[in-house]
Design a protein around this motif. Structure first.
Motif, PDB file in Angstrom:
ATOM      1  N   GLY A 122      76.786  32.415 -44.802  1.00 30.20           N
ATOM      2  CA  GLY A 122      77.787  33.145 -44.733  1.00 30.20           C
ATOM      3  C   GLY A 122      79.087  33.480 -45.783  1.00 30.20           C
ATOM      4  N   SER A 123      78.055  32.979 -46.483  1.00 29.47           N
ATOM      5  CA  SER A 123      79.099  33.359 -47.874  1.00 29.47           C
ATOM      6  C   SER A 123      78.540  34.613 -48.899  1.00 29.47           C
ATOM      7  N   ASP A 124      79.381  34.699 -49.735  1.00 32.80           N
ATOM      8  CA  ASP A 124      78.991  36.050 -50.360  1.00 32.80           C
ATOM      9  C   ASP A 124      77.988  34.752 -52.064  1.00 32.80           C
ATOM     10  N   PHE A 125      77.845  33.881 -51.341  1.00 28.71           N
ATOM     11  CA  PHE A 125      76.845  33.708 -52.657  1.00 28.71           C
ATOM     12  C   PHE A 125      74.763  33.217 -52.030  1.00 28.71           C
ATOM     13  N   THR A 126      74.126  33.120 -52.988  1.00 29.94           N
ATOM     14  CA  THR A 126      73.199  33.321 -52.524  1.00 29.94           C
ATOM     15  C   THR A 126      72.082  31.825 -52.268  1.00 29.94           C
ATOM     16  N   ASN A 127      71.176  31.659 -51.664  1.00 31.43           N
ATOM     17  CA  ASN A 127      70.743  30.729 -52.216  1.00 31.43           C
ATOM     18  C   ASN A 127      70.546  30.053 -53.147  1.00 31.43           C
ATOM     19  N   ASP A 128      69.843  31.218 -54.026  1.00 31.49           N
ATOM     20  CA  ASP A 128      69.889  31.113 -55.522  1.00 31.49           C
ATOM     21  C   ASP A 128      70.607  30.707 -56.735  1.00 31.49           C
ATOM     22  N   ASP A 129      72.095  30.753 -55.995  1.00 30.00           N
ATOM     23  CA  ASP A 129      73.582  31.297 -56.865  1.00 30.00           C
ATOM     24  C   ASP A 129      73.416  29.672 -56.422  1.00 30.00           C
ATOM     25  N   LEU A 130      73.251  29.024 -55.309  1.00 30.19           N
ATOM     26  CA  LEU A 130      73.810  27.440 -55.049  1.00 30.19           C
ATOM     27  C   LEU A 130      72.686  26.668 -55.624  1.00 30.19           C
ATOM     28  N   VAL A 131      71.841  26.317 -55.598  1.00 31.77           N
ATOM     29  CA  VAL A 131      70.754  25.751 -55.890  1.00 31.77           C
ATOM     30  C   VAL A 131      70.594  26.000 -57.543  1.00 31.77           C
ATOM     31  N   ARG A 132      71.182  27.601 -58.215  1.00 26.06           N
ATOM     32  CA  ARG A 132      70.698  27.779 -59.723  1.00 26.06           C
ATOM     33  C   ARG A 132      69.296  27.266 -59.852  1.00 26.06           C
ATOM     34  N   MET A 213      85.449  23.427 -68.547  1.00 23.53           N
ATOM     35  CA  MET A 213      84.637  24.504 -68.373  1.00 23.53           C
ATOM     36  C   MET A 213      86.112  25.093 -67.157  1.00 23.53           C
ATOM     37  N   PRO A 214      85.381  26.883 -66.736  1.00 25.29           N
ATOM     38  CA  PRO A 214      85.757  27.300 -65.247  1.00 25.29           C
ATOM     39  C   PRO A 214      85.900  26.397 -64.482  1.00 25.29           C
ATOM     40  N   THR A 215      86.533  26.438 -63.553  1.00 27.34           N
ATOM     41  CA  THR A 215      86.961  25.489 -62.021  1.00 27.34           C
ATOM     42  C   THR A 215      86.485  26.624 -61.102  1.00 27.34           C
ATOM     43  N   ARG A 216      86.840  27.954 -60.965  1.00 27.89           N
ATOM     44  CA  ARG A 216      86.466  28.322 -60.198  1.00 27.89           C
ATOM     45  C   ARG A 216      85.414  30.149 -60.336  1.00 27.89           C
ATOM     46  N   LEU A 217      85.282  30.298 -59.419  1.00 27.18           N
ATOM     47  CA  LEU A 217      83.892  30.814 -59.623  1.00 27.18           C
ATOM     48  C   LEU A 217      84.559  32.164 -58.449  1.00 27.18           C
ATOM     49  N   GLU A 218      84.634  33.432 -58.445  1.00 26.75           N
ATOM     50  CA  GLU A 218      84.677  34.497 -56.947  1.00 26.75           C
ATOM     51  C   GLU A 218      83.373  34.789 -56.807  1.00 26.75           C
ATOM     52  N   MET A 219      82.912  35.380 -55.939  1.00 27.04           N
ATOM     53  CA  MET A 219      81.692  36.249 -56.092  1.00 27.04           C
ATOM     54  C   MET A 219      81.994  36.823 -55.470  1.00 27.04           C
ATOM     55  N   ILE A 220      82.272  38.444 -56.264  1.00 27.78           N
ATOM     56  CA  ILE A 220      82.648  39.430 -54.912  1.00 27.78           C
ATOM     57  C   ILE A 220      81.231  40.566 -54.638  1.00 27.78           C
ATOM     58  N   PRO A 221      81.025  41.220 -53.538  1.00 29.06           N
ATOM     59  CA  PRO A 221      79.917  42.184 -53.473  1.00 29.06           C
ATOM     60  C   PRO A 221      80.414  43.861 -53.902  1.00 29.06           C
ATOM     61  N   ALA A 222      79.429  44.335 -54.401  1.00 29.91           N
ATOM     62  CA  ALA A 222      79.802  45.583 -54.840  1.00 29.91           C
ATOM     63  C   ALA A 222      80.458  46.331 -53.507  1.00 29.91           C
ATOM     64  N   ASP A 223      79.684  46.624 -52.590  1.00 28.64           N
ATOM     65  CA  ASP A 223      79.372  47.207 -51.412  1.00 28.64           C
ATOM     66  C   ASP A 223      80.694  47.097 -50.485  1.00 28.64           C
ATOM     67  N   GLU A 224      81.212  45.988 -50.636  1.00 32.70           N
ATOM     68  CA  GLU A 224      81.707  45.064 -49.002  1.00 32.70           C
ATOM     69  C   GLU A 224      83.174  44.708 -49.236  1.00 32.70           C
ATOM     70  N   GLU A 225      84.351  46.375 -48.968  1.00 35.45           N
ATOM     71  CA  GLU A 225      85.356  45.924 -49.890  1.00 35.45           C
ATOM     72  C   GLU A 225      86.379  45.178 -49.004  1.00 35.45           C
ATOM     73  N   GLY A 226      87.084  44.555 -49.778  1.00 36.72           N
ATOM     74  CA  GLY A 226      87.926  42.998 -49.053  1.00 36.72           C
ATOM     75  C   GLY A 226      87.397  41.968 -49.130  1.00 36.72           C
ATOM     76  N   ASN A 227      86.209  41.793 -49.449  1.00 35.31           N
ATOM     77  CA  ASN A 227      84.952  40.622 -48.699  1.00 35.31           C
ATOM     78  C   ASN A 227      84.980  39.669 -50.513  1.00 35.31           C
ATOM     79  N   LYS A 228      84.628  38.407 -50.308  1.00 38.89           N
ATOM     80  CA  LYS A 228      84.730  37.691 -51.667  1.00 38.89           C
ATOM     81  C   LYS A 228      84.410  36.105 -51.222  1.00 38.89           C
ATOM     82  N   THR A 229      84.032  35.594 -52.053  1.00 40.36           N
ATOM     83  CA  THR A 229      83.764  34.203 -51.765  1.00 40.36           C
ATOM     84  C   THR A 229      84.684  33.471 -53.099  1.00 40.36           C
ATOM     85  N   ILE A 230      84.560  32.863 -52.961  1.00 40.32           N
ATOM     86  CA  ILE A 230      85.111  31.580 -53.925  1.00 40.32           C
ATOM     87  C   ILE A 230      84.931  30.136 -53.581  1.00 40.32           C
TER      88      ILE A 230
END
Length: 256
Positions: A122-132, A213-230
């Motif tokens: 239910g996040s803004d990450f895809t299956n591909d993002d999480l398992v790289r 390294m960066p330790t905080r990742l924010e994924m922000i969808p382009a077409d869903e205002e106010g949505n993001k996953t950290i």
């Protein structure tokens, strides 16, 4: 004003030297290696980590905690530790295949390649993002677009176009990587039609085990205002002793 011939010869020679030096400097920039090093900061040869994911929506938010084990680019296992409703769920990637173990119904679900673009929990990450599933260095052709300032860092701006035979979900990726530190600081993900789908912002740079390294990742969808996953890396150890046999369907049911 008439200048001596030898003056023009010297001027021409100087210009040629400067052009040659600039060309040589440009050739020294190995874009593929820059992308590889920035990407590998999150991988290592193997790793064990603890992460927190915060899903933010205009009217609510939800926090998911997890443990993560990886081996190279081909093996990944994620165990959900909280909240109670999802605790015990396990996601396994082996090479090009991915499974989900759901203990509440004691069911093993295979996730097909066609679902790699689907939302992960239910996040803004895809299956591909999480398992790289994909490697930015191996599955894409890289092109240097120029340099830009980003959060006080001078960055390479790099375009990545997937190989024709690459099993990837994006039609194009634009990355910003800091020149000096090679931190991956931002990425834009486009679909096959060239439309922006997600923007990823990476920040909170810290020492994690043997690397900064960066330790905080924010994924922000382009077409869903106010949505993001950290996604926050709370702890991670790299290059740990972990075997390929750890990444099995049998272990998915035993892991804690």
């Amino acid at each position: 004003m008439n200048l001596p011939t030898n003056y023009w010869h010297k001027l021409t020679f100087t210009i040629l030297l400067l052009v040659g030096a600039f060309a040589g400097k440009s050739q020294e920039i190995n874009i593929s290696e820059i992308v590889r090093q920035a990407d590998e900061k999150f991988r290592g040869t193997s790793s064990i980590g603890e992460l927190t994911m915060i899903i933010e929506r205009p009217s609510w938010s939800r926090t998911v905690s997890m443990k993560n084990w990886t081996l190279g680019n081909d093996y990944s296992l994620i165990y959900i530790t909280a909240p109670a409703k999802e605790k015990g769920q396990v996601f396994l990637k082996r090479d090009k295949e991915m499974w989900n173990w759901v203990p509440n119904i004691e069911r093993m679900i295979k996730i097909p390649p066609s679902m790699m673009m689907q939302s992960w929990m239910g996040s803004d990450f895809t299956n591909d993002d999480l398992v790289r599933e994909s490697s930015m260095a191996d599955d894409y052709d890289q092109k240097l677009l120029g340099e830009e300032e980003l959060e006080s860092y001078t960055c390479y701006k790099i375009e990545l176009i997937p190989h024709d035979d690459a099993a990837v979900v994006w039609g194009k990726v634009i990355m910003w990587i800091s020149k000096k530190e090679l931190h991956w600081l931002k990425a834009e993900f486009y679909d096959e039609d060239g439309y922006l789908v997600n923007t990823e912002i990476l920040s909170d740079i810290k020492q994690m085990d043997d690397r900064v390294m960066p330790t905080r990742l924010e994924m922000i969808p382009a077409d869903e205002e106010g949505n993001k996953t950290i996604m926050i890396f709370n702890k991670i150890d790299f290059n740990v002793d972990i075997k390929e046999s750890f990444f099995s369907q049998q272990n998915m049911k035993r892991i804690r």
